[in-house]
Design a protein around this motif. Structure first.
Motif: not given
Length: 124
Positions: A16-22, A33-34, A42-47, A81-84
């Motif tokens: 999921s992250a690798f489809s994000g911006t670089r 990514g997010s 629910g609210p997931h912290p940044v990983r 942000d949460d979920g990032d």
């Protein structure tokens, strides 16, 4: 030390992250990514995940770079942000770098990735 709740461990999260911006510099690449809203219950912290390949150096060098990056990202968790999902990839030039040099590169790469992310959101 990066708390366990903020560590990325599953391959699905990395995908999921690798489809994000670089954003890249000479020493590191930061990928933002997010998680999709459907996977969030629910609210997931940044990983944060790290990629330090054998091209960086032997085991001792790779682990030193990993520990430096982990410490730098712990200090920057409030930036996200949460979920990032954030992946930090080390390039071979990171091997002999000080923490200060890596920190500057991480900040520059983050700024580039955020700029790309804001452009992608504004054009959508």
């Amino acid at each position: 030390m990066l708390p366990a709740v903020h560590r990325m461990r599953s391959s699905a999260d990395f995908d999921s992250a690798f489809s994000g911006t670089r954003g890249s510099t000479r020493r590191v690449q930061v990928i933002l990514g997010s998680q999709s809203e459907s996977t969030l219950t629910g609210p997931h912290p940044v990983r944060v995940g790290f990629v330090v390949s054998k091209a960086v150096g032997n085991s001792v060098v790779r682990h030193r770079v990993y520990r430096q990056l982990r410490h730098l990202m712990h200090a920057r968790l409030s930036f996200f942000d949460d979920g990032d999902l954030v992946v930090v990839r080390a390039f071979p030039a990171a091997a002999g770098s000080s923490s200060a040099q890596l920190g500057e590169d991480v900040d520059r790469a983050l700024a580039k990735a955020c700029a790309h992310r804001s452009r992608a959101v504004s054009t959508a």
